[in-house]
Write a protein that holds these residues in place. Sequence first.
Motif, PDB file in Angstrom:
ATOM      1  N   THR A  37      56.706  37.390  -2.704  1.00 32.34           N
ATOM      2  CA  THR A  37      57.367  36.119  -2.948  1.00 32.34           C
ATOM      3  C   THR A  37      56.312  35.040  -3.203  1.00 32.34           C
ATOM      4  O   THR A  37      55.357  34.898  -2.443  1.00 32.34           O
ATOM      5  N   LEU A  38      56.493  34.298  -4.305  1.00 28.67           N
ATOM      6  CA  LEU A  38      55.507  33.267  -4.680  1.00 28.67           C
ATOM      7  C   LEU A  38      55.942  31.881  -4.221  1.00 28.67           C
ATOM      8  O   LEU A  38      55.132  30.979  -4.034  1.00 28.67           O
ATOM      9  N   GLY A  39      57.256  31.723  -4.090  1.00 23.15           N
ATOM     10  CA  GLY A  39      57.757  30.405  -3.673  1.00 23.15           C
ATOM     11  C   GLY A  39      59.249  30.461  -3.446  1.00 23.15           C
ATOM     12  O   GLY A  39      59.933  31.359  -3.963  1.00 23.15           O
ATOM     13  N   ALA A 112      51.215  32.940 -12.881  1.00 22.40           N
ATOM     14  CA  ALA A 112      49.901  32.278 -12.729  1.00 22.40           C
ATOM     15  C   ALA A 112      49.253  32.860 -11.472  1.00 22.40           C
ATOM     16  O   ALA A 112      49.557  32.460 -10.351  1.00 22.40           O
ATOM     17  N   LYS A 113      48.362  33.830 -11.695  1.00 21.07           N
ATOM     18  CA  LYS A 113      47.849  34.648 -10.584  1.00 21.07           C
ATOM     19  C   LYS A 113      47.017  33.885  -9.568  1.00 21.07           C
ATOM     20  O   LYS A 113      46.936  34.265  -8.408  1.00 21.07           O
ATOM     21  N   ASN A 114      46.377  32.775  -9.994  1.00 27.88           N
ATOM     22  CA  ASN A 114      45.492  32.076  -9.053  1.00 27.88           C
ATOM     23  C   ASN A 114      46.172  30.944  -8.294  1.00 27.88           C
ATOM     24  O   ASN A 114      45.495  30.176  -7.606  1.00 27.88           O
ATOM     25  N   GLY A 115      47.481  30.839  -8.458  1.00 31.77           N
ATOM     26  CA  GLY A 115      48.249  29.925  -7.601  1.00 31.77           C
ATOM     27  C   GLY A 115      48.027  28.448  -7.861  1.00 31.77           C
ATOM     28  O   GLY A 115      47.692  28.042  -8.963  1.00 31.77           O
ATOM     29  N   GLU A 116      48.209  27.659  -6.823  1.00 31.41           N
ATOM     30  CA  GLU A 116      48.253  26.202  -6.966  1.00 31.41           C
ATOM     31  C   GLU A 116      46.870  25.558  -7.013  1.00 31.41           C
ATOM     32  O   GLU A 116      45.966  25.962  -6.264  1.00 31.41           O
ATOM     33  N   LEU A 117      46.755  24.527  -7.846  1.00 29.19           N
ATOM     34  CA  LEU A 117      45.529  23.713  -7.884  1.00 29.19           C
ATOM     35  C   LEU A 117      45.277  23.117  -6.493  1.00 29.19           C
ATOM     36  O   LEU A 117      44.125  23.026  -6.045  1.00 29.19           O
ATOM     37  N   THR A 172      54.249  23.936 -13.911  1.00 29.16           N
ATOM     38  CA  THR A 172      55.540  24.553 -13.644  1.00 29.16           C
ATOM     39  C   THR A 172      56.521  23.567 -13.021  1.00 29.16           C
ATOM     40  O   THR A 172      56.199  22.386 -12.854  1.00 29.16           O
ATOM     41  N   ASP A 173      57.709  24.093 -12.698  1.00 25.36           N
ATOM     42  CA  ASP A 173      58.776  23.376 -12.004  1.00 25.36           C
ATOM     43  C   ASP A 173      59.357  22.226 -12.816  1.00 25.36           C
ATOM     44  O   ASP A 173      59.125  21.048 -12.547  1.00 25.36           O
ATOM     45  N   PHE A 174      60.147  22.597 -13.824  1.00 29.71           N
ATOM     46  CA  PHE A 174      60.780  21.615 -14.704  1.00 29.71           C
ATOM     47  C   PHE A 174      62.229  21.353 -14.308  1.00 29.71           C
ATOM     48  O   PHE A 174      63.004  20.794 -15.055  1.00 29.71           O
TER      49      PHE A 174
HETATM   50  N1  LIG Z   1      59.769  26.632  -9.095  1.00 31.98           N
HETATM   51  C1  LIG Z   1      59.269  27.434 -10.001  1.00 31.98           C
HETATM   52  O1  LIG Z   1      59.752  27.523 -11.136  1.00 31.98           O
HETATM   53  C2  LIG Z   1      58.074  28.214  -9.623  1.00 31.98           C
HETATM   54  N2  LIG Z   1      57.628  28.230  -8.356  1.00 31.98           N
HETATM   55  N3  LIG Z   1      56.541  29.006  -8.332  1.00 31.98           N
HETATM   56  C3  LIG Z   1      55.803  29.182  -7.082  1.00 31.98           C
HETATM   57  C4  LIG Z   1      55.602  27.817  -6.449  1.00 31.98           C
HETATM   58  C5  LIG Z   1      54.855  27.863  -5.153  1.00 31.98           C
HETATM   59  C6  LIG Z   1      54.731  26.443  -4.589  1.00 31.98           C
HETATM   60  N4  LIG Z   1      54.102  25.550  -5.520  1.00 31.98           N
HETATM   61  C7  LIG Z   1      54.746  25.512  -6.831  1.00 31.98           C
HETATM   62  C8  LIG Z   1      54.884  26.890  -7.420  1.00 31.98           C
HETATM   63  C9  LIG Z   1      56.273  29.508  -9.563  1.00 31.98           C
HETATM   64  C10 LIG Z   1      57.243  29.001 -10.419  1.00 31.98           C
HETATM   65  C11 LIG Z   1      57.242  29.248 -11.889  1.00 31.98           C
HETATM   66  C12 LIG Z   1      56.493  30.486 -12.259  1.00 31.98           C
HETATM   67  C13 LIG Z   1      55.288  30.778 -11.395  1.00 31.98           C
HETATM   68  C14 LIG Z   1      54.233  31.539 -11.874  1.00 31.98           C
HETATM   69  N5  LIG Z   1      53.211  31.872 -11.092  1.00 31.98           N
HETATM   70  C15 LIG Z   1      53.190  31.449  -9.804  1.00 31.98           C
HETATM   71  N6  LIG Z   1      52.139  31.830  -9.073  1.00 31.98           N
HETATM   72  C16 LIG Z   1      51.762  31.642  -7.815  1.00 31.98           C
HETATM   73  C17 LIG Z   1      50.691  32.437  -7.293  1.00 31.98           C
HETATM   74  C18 LIG Z   1      50.255  32.271  -6.009  1.00 31.98           C
HETATM   75  C19 LIG Z   1      50.839  31.296  -5.105  1.00 31.98           C
HETATM   76  C20 LIG Z   1      51.913  30.481  -5.682  1.00 31.98           C
HETATM   77  C21 LIG Z   1      52.364  30.643  -6.980  1.00 31.98           C
HETATM   78  N7  LIG Z   1      54.186  30.693  -9.267  1.00 31.98           N
HETATM   79  C22 LIG Z   1      55.226  30.346 -10.038  1.00 31.98           C
END
Ligand SMILES: NC(=O)c1nn(CC2CCNCC2)c2c1CCc1cnc(N=C3C=CCC=C3)nc1-2
Length: 312
Positions: A37-39, A112-117, A172-174
Motif C-alpha cells: 500500500t502506497l497511500g 513513482a518508486k522513490n516516493g515523496e519529496l 500527483t493527487d488531482f
Molecule cells: N492520491 C493519489 O492519487 C496517490 N497517492 N499516492 C501515494 C501518496 C502517499 C502520500 N503522499 C502522496 C502520495 C500515489 C498516488 C498517485 C500514484 C502514485 C504513484 N506512486 C506513488 N509512490 C509512492 C512510493 C512510495 C511512498 C509513497 C508513494 N504514490 C502514488
Amino acid sequence: PPTRAPQPESQAPKTQLSQTPLSVRKKGVKDFEFGKTLGEGSYSTVVSARDRSTGREYAIKILDKKHIIKEKKVKYVNIEKNTLNKMNHPGIVRLYYTFQDHDSLYFVLDHAKNGELLAFIKKLGSFDLNCTQYYTAQILSSIEYMHSQGVIHRDLKPENILLDEKMHVKITDFGTAKIFESNADGEEDARANSFVGTAEYVSPELLKEKAACKSSDFWALGCIIYQLIAGRPPFKGTNEYMTFQKIVNLEYTFPEGFPPVAKDLVQKLLVLNPSERLGSGGNAGIEKLKVHPFFQEIKWDKIWEMPAPRLL
Ligand SMILES: NC(=O)c1nn(CC2CCNCC2)c2c1CCc1cnc(N=C3C=CCC=C3)nc1-2
C-alpha cells in the motif's frame, strides 16, 4: 451479438474472457499482482501492482464505490479522472486506463518508486542550492503545463510531489484540482469555492476570498522552495488557525545563510496580492518567472532528459 446490460468484469462469463485476446480485452484485477500500500484516503487506497503479462509496475488507485457515493465525492472523482486524462507531461503522474468491478473503480497510474519529496527533505534536513534549483525547475515546468491545460492543482506540497526511479518529479493527487476556463484576456476567472488546501501551503486569497487562481500554485511553489532550503515551511503555527494568521499577515523570516538569489525569488512569490505575484499574468508571467536569476543555470528544454543531481 444480443445487446445486454454491461456487466462488471467479475461477472462476465468466463468463456467470453478466455476467448478475447489480451490486446483488446479491458484489463481487470486478475491481470495484476498487487503489492504494498502506497497511500490511503477516505475513499481510496493506492497500491503498487505488477501487470502479470508485461511485468510492468504501476500504482493502482482503488476507489470504493459505496464510500464515494456516501461521502458525496462523485464530483471529485470525476474531476480527478477528467483532469488526469488531460495530462500528458513527464512531471505529472500519468493515468493509463481505468476499469471497475462490482465494488470499486481502478485508476492505473505511473508508479513513482522513490516516493515523496517530503521524505527526502526530512532525511537530508535541506537541499543544497543546485538540487533546489533543479527540482524547482521540474516543478515549475509541470505547473506551466498544468496551467496551459486549464488546470490549477490547488494543493501542491512536498507530500504530493513524488520522485520516480530516475529521481524525476511526478506530481500527483488531482482530486482537488480546479479546471478553469480562460476568459477574454486569457486570465482564468477565480471562482469562489469551498476547497481549502493544506494549511502550510494555502494561499492568502484562498483563505480570504475562498477563490483559487493559477497564482495560488505559485504561492505554494514559493513555500516549497523555502522549505527545500530551510528544511521547514515558511508559515507554521501551533495550530491551523495560527498558521493561517501568519499567512494572511505575511509573517515569516529567512534563516541565516539562506542564499540571496533564492530569497529574492521566494519574496517575489510570497506576495499577498495574487496578481502581483511573480508568474501571474498568463504565459508572459511564467516567462518572467523562468528568467529569474535563480534559474540562470537551468536549460529549460533539457531538464527532463538530464540526470537528477545527487541529493547531498
Ligand atoms: N492520491 C493519489 O492519487 C496517490 N497517492 N499516492 C501515494 C501518496 C502517499 C502520500 N503522499 C502522496 C502520495 C500515489 C498516488 C498517485 C500514484 C502514485 C504513484 N506512486 C506513488 N509512490 C509512492 C512510493 C512510495 C511512498 C509513497 C508513494 N504514490 C502514488
